[in-house]
Design a protein around this motif. Structure first.
Motif, short mmCIF file in Angstrom:
data_model
loop_
_atom_site.label_atom_id
_atom_site.label_comp_id
_atom_site.label_asym_id
_atom_site.label_seq_id
_atom_site.Cartn_x
_atom_site.Cartn_y
_atom_site.Cartn_z
N LYS A 159 0.89 -1.12 0.15
CA LYS A 159 0.09 0.12 -0.06
C LYS A 159 0.68 1.32 -0.06
CE LYS A 159 -3.71 -2.36 0.06
NZ LYS A 159 -4.57 -2.56 -1.13
N THR A 160 2.11 1.37 -0.16
CA THR A 160 3.06 2.25 -0.33
C THR A 160 2.98 2.90 -1.78
OG1 THR A 160 5.05 1.06 -1.04
CG2 THR A 160 4.69 1.12 1.30
N LEU A 161 3.24 4.10 -1.50
CA LEU A 161 3.28 4.94 -3.31
C LEU A 161 4.36 4.32 -4.05
CD1 LEU A 161 3.17 8.51 -1.96
CD2 LEU A 161 1.30 7.11 -2.95
N ALA A 162 5.53 3.71 -3.65
CA ALA A 162 6.45 3.03 -4.66
C ALA A 162 5.76 1.88 -5.25
CB ALA A 162 7.63 2.65 -3.75
N ALA A 163 4.75 1.21 -4.58
CA ALA A 163 4.09 -0.01 -4.92
C ALA A 163 3.11 0.59 -5.95
CB ALA A 163 3.54 -0.99 -4.30
N MET A 164 2.46 1.48 -5.57
CA MET A 164 1.25 2.07 -6.22
C MET A 164 1.58 2.58 -7.78
SD MET A 164 -1.01 3.50 -3.41
CE MET A 164 -1.71 2.99 -1.90
N ALA A 165 3.04 2.94 -7.68
CA ALA A 165 3.32 3.51 -8.93
C ALA A 165 3.43 2.54 -10.24
CB ALA A 165 4.92 4.27 -8.49
N LEU A 166 3.38 1.29 -9.59
CA LEU A 166 3.50 0.29 -10.68
C LEU A 166 2.38 -0.34 -11.22
CD1 LEU A 166 6.58 -1.88 -8.83
CD2 LEU A 166 6.90 -0.28 -10.82
N LEU A 167 1.07 0.14 -10.51
CA LEU A 167 -0.25 -0.32 -10.75
C LEU A 167 -0.65 0.37 -12.19
CD1 LEU A 167 -2.12 0.29 -7.72
CD2 LEU A 167 -1.55 -1.78 -8.69
N PRO A 168 -1.35 -0.46 -13.07
CA PRO A 168 -1.97 0.12 -14.35
C PRO A 168 -2.49 1.46 -14.22
CG PRO A 168 -2.43 -2.02 -14.15
CD PRO A 168 -1.88 -1.62 -12.93
N ASP A 169 -2.79 2.25 -15.15
CA ASP A 169 -3.35 3.68 -15.17
C ASP A 169 -4.78 3.61 -14.46
OD1 ASP A 169 -1.09 4.76 -16.11
OD2 ASP A 169 -1.63 4.77 -18.02
N GLU A 170 -5.55 2.62 -15.13
CA GLU A 170 -6.85 2.60 -14.60
C GLU A 170 -7.01 2.18 -12.91
OE1 GLU A 170 -6.92 -0.27 -18.39
OE2 GLU A 170 -5.36 0.40 -16.85
#
Length: 753
Positions: free
Chosen positions: A374-385
């Motif tokens: 749930k960190t921003l570093a992980a979220m940065a790897l999520l698809p755009d949607e």
């Protein structure tokens, strides 16, 4: 006389032959007599073999002795208690007694015969003596003791050998599949048996064989006896070696009335496909996978995919686990079975596979760092949607901060690095790791912002104690520095350093620097936008230029002259060098420890070295002599760039870039004696990095398209493939580009970059 001698010779020869023959025959007979041996004698050794399998065990236990028993009389119903050889069994659901007939006229495997011997002193808890299809009448006394012990403990001991669970399960199968055909009492017990099987599955679900048999049996029971109890919740379906019956019925119901299949049931279809197992991201990131699938499925099919009903009906087949049966039980349901259709499933799998591919980087990240999901570093790897739809507090706070910081400026904004880094819990770090910096810049880019400095563009490292520049940018997805941009940043850095050498950058000097932005080599619009923000960041970073003159003085004369010559080329990109620019050039010459007065001769040398403009000779006219003077160029404000000059300037960029990288301590550039190598995508140089970034926009390229973008990136097509794949093998253990009729990109590998 001669005839006599011939006859004598023949006689002697015959005598010799006879003697030799007799001698040979006698020796052969002697040898034959010598080697005659007696035939071997037959020796009989009696061996006694005794086979035993526990006290009192015989094959006769399988044979019916006497009249056949009524199954209802031997069945112990749920909730009833019975004692077998001092083992008190409280919950029933077993057969106890004698002569319960199974298949082929033998004793049913599930029947507990109290008269058979039991070795309570040495129970076989591990089930080492059990066969593949155990039968109570055939197992050892030690195994019987372990089985009865398991029954007395309530049938929920997790570490029990699964063979004992199956032995009990055989009795449940028999009660419904055989007895319920003729016994009304057995028919009334279906729900109790269904409940018992469901409870067993909760304890022994780690055994695939038992899960498959138990779930299949449950489906058959519900279809044949309890149709209203079928599981119709897509999230609670149990994957097995065949599609769940509830899934088939729901999909068939949609097809019957041509109703679109909702996303949750389409997802259940692919997740329960017995022919394909979805890759790791679909399981490790289950929530993200289902959300992304729903978004993309609705985006492509709206309310859902409509499948026309087919002629094949749903069939529920069950082949019992017990060897007390030799047949398969079949129940047909009057609904179309669309799970046999390949076309619709293939379309849904395509969506699922695209989701898995795009979630692969995120999946790998949380696989290594599960606590950082749930960190921003992980979220940065999520698809755009998914990223843009996140309503997480820290994400919303970051978006709001960026908006507030840039809303009052149409250009760029200077902020404290610590204020930005606190969203990533990095504000107190002495030095930020490159991986963290890349995560920050990537995430901001996904939100439509860019940050200066960015190590991907070789602009330097974010320092928590300094400032950064943030600006809105939705015009480009470029994420790697080109040669032209890298050299431009260094020229700007040198120019700002020169301007700041007297501890002051005048307004006029800033104006000159900013006017150079549009002349800087062959930059894209996005690079010009970045360069403008980079220039502003340089104004805010005076510490960058400490000891610059000393570093420049350590260069060789030829290196300093190369830098000076290059700066002159840039200043002359529009064909004119203004007076203010001359002043700036003199300051640069001074800090390079070169004679500022040489600037004029160097400018003249550079300009005269270019191709002279041809003079047009006017046709001769009578009584008029001399040459026609070429028309003077218009002195308008518009800038006309000399493209040939720009190209010649570009050829010098690598040489100057290497020199300035050494001066400014740019760790992102590695140099050799002949050329510079830029660390870009998977360690490629900037040209190949840019090519690869363009190629990753889609997974298939025609030859003409590929050659066209190679030309734009100034690389040879054949060499480009070899260069990229060679580096790909080193970093990712596979090739990124596959050459055939078209050029195909390995998207799965690309996600790891």
């Amino acid at each position: 006389m001669e005839a006599f001698l011939i006859i004598l010779f023949i006689l002697i020869l015959l005598i010799l032959i006879i003697i030799i023959y007799n001698y040979s025959s006698g020796e052969g007979q002697q040898n034959q007599r010598t080697y005659i041996s007696c035939p071997p004698q037959k020796i009989e050794i009696p061996i006694k073999v005794t086979v035993s399998y526990g006290t009192g065990y015989t094959n006769d236990n399988q044979i019916i002795k006497g009249s056949r028993a009524n199954p209802d009389s031997l069945w112990v119903s749920f909730g009833q208690s019975i004692t077998v050889n001092n083992y008190e069994i409280c919950d029933g659901l077993i057969y106890v007694g004698k002569n319960l007939v199974g298949e082929y006229g033998y004793i049913d495997p599930s029947l507990i015969n109290p008269e058979l011997p039991i070795d309570s002193s040495n129970p076989d808890h591990k089930g080492t003596s059990l066969s593949y299809w155990p039968s109570y009448s055939e197992i050892s006394p030690q195994a019987r003791a372990a089985y009865l012990e398991w029954l007395t403990r309530g049938r929920r001991t997790p570490d029990t050998n699964i063979g004992y669970v199956f032995l009990f399960f055989y009795g449940l199968e028999r009660r419904i599949l055989r007895d319920a055909r003729t016994s009304d009492k057995a028919k009334l017990e279906v729900q109790e048996i269904v409940t018992e099987i469901e409870e067993l599955l909760k304890v022994y679900n780690s055994n695939n064989s038992f899960c498959n048999y138990a779930n299949s049996f449950l489906e058959y029971l519900k279809a044949a006896f309890l149709p209203d109890t079928l599981e119709l919740d897509p999230s609670r379906l149990n994957r097995s070696w065949q599609y769940p019956l509830g899934l088939k019925i729901v999909l068939g119901s949609f097809a019957e009335i041509l109703k679109p299949i909702p996303s949750e049931w389409a997802l259940a279809w692919v997740e329960n496909d017995p022919q394909r197992w979805l890759r790791t991201p679909a399981h490790r990131c289950r929530d993200e996978f289902s959300q992304l699938f729903a978004l993309r499925y609705r985006d492509k099919y709206g309310d859902g995919l409509v499948v026309k009903p087919n002629a094949t009906k749903i069939k529920v087949e069950y082949r019992p686990a017990s060897n007390g049966f030799n047949n398969t039980f079949l129940k047909e349901i009057d609904k179309p079975d669309i799970t046999v259709l390949d076309g619709p499933l293939r379309k849904i799998h395509e969506i699922a596979e695209s989701c898995i591919n795009d979630l692969d980087p995120y999946s790998r990240f949380i696989g290594r760092r599960s606590g950082d999901a749930k960190t921003l570093a992980a979220m940065a790897l999520l698809p755009d949607e998914l990223l843009l739809a996140i309503q997480d507090k820290i994400v919303n706070d970051l978006k709001q901060y960026l908006y507030n910081s840039t809303s009052t400026s149409s250009d760029s904004t200077v902020i404290k690095a610590k204020d930005l880094l606190r969203f990533f819990n990095l504000e107190n770090k002495g030095k930020i790791a490159k991986a963290d910096v890349v995560s920050i810049t990537q995430l901001l880019g996904r939100f439509g912002y860019a940050v200066i400095p960015d190590i991907r563009f070789q602009e330097g490292q974010i320092d928590p104690q300094e400032s950064v520049v943030v600006f809105k940018s939705k015009s480009s997805t470029q994420a790697v520095s080109t040669k032209a941009y890298s050299t431009s940043t260094m020229i700007m850095k040198l120019a700002v350093a020169v301007s700041a050498s007297d501890n002051d950058i005048s307004t006029n000097e800033k104006s000159i620097l900013e006017s150079q932005l549009n002349r800087m080599l062959d930059l894209t619009d996005y690079e010009k936008e970045r360069l403008r923000a980079y220039l502003r960041w340089l104004y805010e970073s005076p510490s960058e230029f400490t000891g610059l003159k000393r570093k420049l003085s350590e260069l060789g004369v030829s290196q300093r002259e190369s830098v000076a010559s290059f700066v002159v080329q840039v200043a002359n990109a529009d064909g004119v060098i203004q007076t203010d620019e001359i002043k700036m050039l003199k300051k640069i010459y001074g800090i390079l420890s070169l004679d500022p007065e040489n600037i004029y001769s160097d400018i003249h040398k550079f300009q005269t070295s270019q191709k002279e403009e041809l003079i047009t000779i006017q046709p001769g006219i009578q009584k008029k002599t001399g040459y026609a003077i070429p028309k003077r160029k218009s002195n308008e404000n518009t800038v006309e760039l000399d493209e040939g000059l720009i190209q010649r300037t570009l050829r010098d960029t690598e040489k100057v870039q290497v020199i300035l990288a050494e001066v400014f301590g740019n760790e992102d550039i590695q140099t050799t004696t002949t050329e510079s190598k830029f660390i870009g995508v998977i360690g490629l140089d900037s040209s190949h990095s840019m090519l690869l970034n363009l190629l990753l926009e889609k997974d298939n390229w025609a030859h003409e398209e590929f050659y066209s973008i190679c030309e734009k990136c100034d690389v040879l097509p054949e060499g480009a493939i070899e260069t990229i794949n060679s580096r790909s093998y080193e970093v990712l253990n596979d090739a990124l580009i596959e050459e055939g009729e078209d050029y195909k990109i390995n998207i799965n590998l690309a996600k790891e970059i």
